[in-house]
Design an enzyme around this catalytic site. Structure first.
Site, PDB file in Angstrom:
ATOM      1  N   SER A 169       0.809  -1.213   0.000  1.00 21.45           N
ATOM      2  CA  SER A 169       0.000   0.000   0.000  1.00 21.45           C
ATOM      3  C   SER A 169       0.851   1.276   0.000  1.00 21.45           C
ATOM      4  O   SER A 169       1.738   1.426  -0.832  1.00 21.45           O
ATOM      5  CB  SER A 169      -0.966  -0.079   1.191  1.00 21.45           C
ATOM      6  OG  SER A 169      -2.001   0.862   1.067  1.00 21.45           O
ATOM      7  N   GLN A 170       0.616   2.160   0.965  1.00 21.95           N
ATOM      8  CA  GLN A 170       1.313   3.452   1.024  1.00 21.95           C
ATOM      9  C   GLN A 170       2.829   3.268   1.002  1.00 21.95           C
ATOM     10  O   GLN A 170       3.562   4.113   0.484  1.00 21.95           O
ATOM     11  CB  GLN A 170       0.836   4.218   2.270  1.00 21.95           C
ATOM     12  CG  GLN A 170       1.533   5.509   2.573  1.00 21.95           C
ATOM     13  CD  GLN A 170       2.334   5.406   3.862  1.00 21.95           C
ATOM     14  OE1 GLN A 170       2.568   4.303   4.369  1.00 21.95           O
ATOM     15  NE2 GLN A 170       2.756   6.534   4.385  1.00 21.95           N
TER      16      GLN A 170
END
Ligand SMILES: *[C@@H]1O[C@H](CO)[C@@H](O)[C@H](O)[C@H]1NC(C)=O
Ligand SMILES: *[C@@H]1O[C@H](CO)[C@@H](O)[C@H](O)[C@H]1NC(C)=O
Ligand SMILES: *[C@@H]1O[C@H](CO)[C@@H](O)[C@H](O)[C@H]1NC(C)=O
Ligand SMILES: *[C@@H]1O[C@H](CO)[C@@H](O)[C@H](O)[C@H]1NC(C)=O
Ligand SMILES: *[C@@H]1O[C@H](CO)[C@@H](O)[C@H](O)[C@H]1NC(C)=O
Ligand SMILES: *[C@@H]1O[C@H](CO)[C@@H](O)[C@H](O)[C@H]1NC(C)=O
Ligand SMILES: *[C@@H]1O[C@H](CO)[C@@H](O)[C@H](O)[C@H]1NC(C)=O
Length: 384
Positions: free
Chosen positions: A211-212
């Protein structure tokens, strides 16, 4: 969930390979931790109005060495927004997590916490830290099928339990969520410096991001091309250039404000022909959504500039069937290809893995997915 090392070792020798909820700690022979990076600064802690010298940006790293090391190249795991190293150890329902799985398969594992997060200290006054509310976690990650705010969410079946507040597995998961830096630029700067320092310290590694943290995996490959032997990106932050929340997302989907002016990252990446730190030299072109359940996005205008350093690193990128990332990850993969990166993008339903949301390494079939990924990793890990 934790036990003393001697006890664990005794338990592990008694039942190896481990299968119990203690698997996360039974799978390693030795444990170490250290901090990487960090800079001294003179600054003010406003709550006490104290101007003095402090340290900022250092990251906590846990090293786990398996009983039987079978590979030379270790794995560095970096969790996404609000996550820490614990998420890789075991799942919220007490099963074996990916770090434990790879330890059991003979890999040395490093669990790195992002700067200003978890055990990586945040100095009050350095930006602001925020937390994900319960409802956001339910809507985006653990129970998107109950809302549903994008078409593919209806197929989400793999989260263990209902994914709603009050369910013991959700509650266990929510307790692991920690505040994170809201200033994306500050976070990118500290992570870039400290993750580079980590690789300078440990040497060549395979980097696994979620993800991030995807942004910091690309940044690290760019800064340390000879030390990053491969990148596995699980639903990396996307799509290219800026966040997206338009159709097919419904209006209650949270507005996207994240910016990646260098395509994949907030900080400069090395391109050929070079752009230096001038993001506006990266000419953009709108890309129409190929089907109504996907998002439109932005690519480079052809002829596209190539990612000088990242194009030297093999990348495996995974996207699940029912995560919100399924709406736009095709475009992140396209961006990587366009820029010359050797990326293999796997949309999990295409290989017969169905029903996952965003936390593919924690959901019910997390080990099935780990089994799928492991041979690719082994191919880059130099077996002993
Ligand atoms: C902080 O200020 C002190 C006192 O002026 C100085 O000795 C020190 O070098 C400064 N530290 C940094 C990181 O600039
Ligand atoms: C902080 O300390 C400085 C110097 O002692 C003083 O001038 C200032 O008024 C103080 N500020 C606050 C908010 O207390
Ligand atoms: C749900 O999954 C089925 C079976 O994989 C698929 O055919 C269908 O298109 C999916 N629905 C949506 C809305 O994506
Ligand atoms: C990232 O960190 C590396 C290593 O410390 C540094 O050389 C590089 O300039 C940094 N990149 C950016 C864009 O700040
Ligand atoms: C990354 O690319 C730049 C620009 O081509 C080059 O100068 C630099 O040496 C490369 N970095 C590494 C670590 O190879
Ligand atoms: C960045 O590139 C744009 C487009 O070529 C140019 O107009 C601008 O002057 C450049 N900015 C800097 C700071 O070099
Ligand atoms: C891309 O689309 C946006 C709005 O959807 C528009 O503002 C922009 O001008 C377009 N860019 C190009 C290069 O066509």
């Amino acid at each position: 969930m934790y036990c003393y090392i001697l006890l664990c070792a005794a338990a592990a020798f008694a039942s190896y390979p481990p299968r119990s909820p203690w698997a996360a700690v039974e799978a390693y022979a030795r444990r170490n931790y250290f901090y990487a990076g960090g800079q001294y600064v003179n600054t003010t802690q406003t709550a006490v109005n104290k101007t003095a010298e402090y340290m900022v940006g250092q990251v906590y790293v846990e090293q786990l060495i398996p009983f039987e090391a079978r590979y030379e190249i270790p794995l560095v795991f970096i969790g996404g927004g609000a996550q820490t190293g614990t998420n890789w150890l075991n799942t919220p329902d007490g099963r074996e997590g990916w770090a434990s799985f790879f330890l059991r398969h003979g890999y040395t594992v490093y669990l790195a916490e992002q700067a200003q997060r978890g055990r990586s200290p945040w100095l009050p006054g350095e930006g602001e830290i925020i937390q994900f509310p319960v409802a956001s976690i339910e809507q985006q990650f653990t129970a998107p099928q109950d809302y549903p705010s994008y078409p593919q969410a209806v197929n989400h079946t793999q989260w263990p339990g209902s994914g709603r507040k009050g369910d013991p597995i959700f509650d266990a998961f929510y307790k692991t969520q920690v505040p994170f830096q809201v200033d994306g630029m500050m976070q990118a700067v500290y992570n870039n410096l400290s993750f580079s320092a980590l690789l300078d310290n440990i040497g060549p590694a395979i980097v696994i991001t979620h993800s991030q943290a995807g942004m910091y995996g690309w940044q690290l490959g760019d800064a340390r091309r000879d030390l990053v032997k491969a990148i596995v990106a699980l639903e990396p932050a996307g799509p290219p250039f800026k966040g997206y929340s338009g159709p097919p997302f419904s209006p209650e989907w949270p507005p996207a404000s994240d910016k990646r002016p260098f395509g994949l990252t907030p900080l400069p990446l090395q391109y050929t022909p070079p752009i230096g730190a001038n993001a506006s030299l990266l000419t953009q072109q709108n890309h129409t959504a190929p089907t109504p359940d996907l998002a439109p996005c932005t690519l480079q205008k052809e002829p596209a500039r190539r990612l000088t350093n990242l194009s030297k690193i093999p990348v495996l990128m995974l996207t699940s069937q029912a995560s919100y990332h399924t709406v736009y990850d095709y475009c992140t993969a396209e961006y990587l290809k366009q820029a010359g990166v050797d990326v293999e993008w796997v949309h999990l339903p295409d290989v017969g893995i169905f029903g996952n949301g965003h936390f593919i390494f924690m959901e019910r079939n997390n080990l099935e997915i780990a089994e799928f990924v492991e041979p690719w990793i082994a191919g880059h890990a130099r077996g002993r």
